[in-house]
Design a protein around this motif. Sequence first.
Motif, PDB file in Angstrom:
ATOM      1  N   GLU A  48     -19.600 -32.781 -40.953  1.00  0.00           N
ATOM      2  CA  GLU A  48     -20.789 -33.577 -41.244  1.00  0.00           C
ATOM      3  C   GLU A  48     -20.643 -34.136 -42.662  1.00  0.00           C
ATOM      4  O   GLU A  48     -20.112 -33.460 -43.544  1.00  0.00           O
ATOM      5  N   PRO A  49     -21.104 -35.362 -42.903  1.00  0.00           N
ATOM      6  CA  PRO A  49     -20.989 -35.926 -44.253  1.00  0.00           C
ATOM      7  C   PRO A  49     -21.546 -35.022 -45.346  1.00  0.00           C
ATOM      8  O   PRO A  49     -20.986 -34.958 -46.448  1.00  0.00           O
ATOM      9  N   ARG A  50     -22.620 -34.293 -45.045  1.00  0.00           N
ATOM     10  CA  ARG A  50     -23.213 -33.405 -46.057  1.00  0.00           C
ATOM     11  C   ARG A  50     -22.278 -32.273 -46.455  1.00  0.00           C
ATOM     12  O   ARG A  50     -22.481 -31.632 -47.498  1.00  0.00           O
ATOM     13  N   GLU A  51     -21.254 -31.995 -45.626  1.00  0.00           N
ATOM     14  CA  GLU A  51     -20.302 -30.944 -45.964  1.00  0.00           C
ATOM     15  C   GLU A  51     -19.188 -31.459 -46.886  1.00  0.00           C
ATOM     16  O   GLU A  51     -18.503 -30.670 -47.538  1.00  0.00           O
ATOM     17  N   ILE A  52     -19.007 -32.753 -46.926  1.00  0.00           N
ATOM     18  CA  ILE A  52     -17.975 -33.370 -47.759  1.00  0.00           C
ATOM     19  C   ILE A  52     -18.543 -33.799 -49.108  1.00  0.00           C
ATOM     20  O   ILE A  52     -17.882 -33.691 -50.143  1.00  0.00           O
ATOM     21  N   ILE A  62      -7.610 -32.826 -52.358  1.00  0.00           N
ATOM     22  CA  ILE A  62      -8.113 -31.596 -51.752  1.00  0.00           C
ATOM     23  C   ILE A  62      -8.487 -31.864 -50.298  1.00  0.00           C
ATOM     24  O   ILE A  62      -9.291 -32.745 -50.003  1.00  0.00           O
ATOM     25  N   SER A  63      -7.893 -31.089 -49.394  1.00  0.00           N
ATOM     26  CA  SER A  63      -8.239 -31.199 -47.974  1.00  0.00           C
ATOM     27  C   SER A  63      -9.526 -30.441 -47.705  1.00  0.00           C
ATOM     28  O   SER A  63      -9.714 -29.303 -48.166  1.00  0.00           O
ATOM     29  N   ILE A  64     -10.416 -31.062 -46.958  1.00  0.00           N
ATOM     30  CA  ILE A  64     -11.652 -30.400 -46.528  1.00  0.00           C
ATOM     31  C   ILE A  64     -11.830 -30.780 -45.061  1.00  0.00           C
ATOM     32  O   ILE A  64     -12.493 -31.743 -44.703  1.00  0.00           O
ATOM     33  N   ASP A  65     -11.130 -29.992 -44.201  1.00  0.00           N
ATOM     34  CA  ASP A  65     -10.873 -30.457 -42.835  1.00  0.00           C
ATOM     35  C   ASP A  65     -10.959 -29.371 -41.773  1.00  0.00           C
ATOM     36  O   ASP A  65     -10.348 -29.479 -40.716  1.00  0.00           O
TER      37      ASP A  65
END
Length: 204
Positions: free
Chosen positions: A170-174, A194-197
């Motif tokens: 979700e965009p809020r998590e990024i 930084i990977s956030i995946d």
Amino acid sequence: MLPLQADCTDRAQIRRMTEAVLAKFGRIDVLVNSIGSAKSGRFLSLSEEAWRDSLELKLFGIVRCCREVVPHMQRAGWGRIVNLIGHRGRQPEAQSMPAGVANAGLINFTKALGDELVRDGILVNGVSPCPMNTRRLDYMVKAKAAMAGISEQAAREEFLRDIPIGRFAEPREIAPLIAFLASARNTYISGTTISIDGGATRTT
């Protein structure tokens, strides 16, 4: 607040946008580059024009924005740049080659630019998310379904198989990571992506 629109394949429009921001706020402290998309398709079906269009917007669009903004940050002696870089830069997919090539280039660009600007007080980083629940994901699902001759639900499930956490971001998590890297609280992170995946990255 100052909403503006610019075509990032056109340096003149980027310059006008930059000048408008400076006229209103007097300085530019933060640049977050979240620009464009790239064409999908099988290798031999993608024209040279499709490749060129993809790189022109996604790769060179970010380069252009940085070229316009960096001199102003250098004069101020402070700045934060965050580039949004798709995870195909590290996780290639046969039907997303232009995206992968553009994003791999942006990872390299982010590191090199970070190294060059760090002594000017400017920190440059990248954030690399997996597909998020946005309209862009809907487009990607439709394109994958059409290329593979499968249903959109099956295409969506194929995307999810690559994400160990089992769902799309979700965009809020990024956003919190982007906000931190762009803030004065970030004092020691530069030149990294930084990977956030959801665990999708297999190698760094």
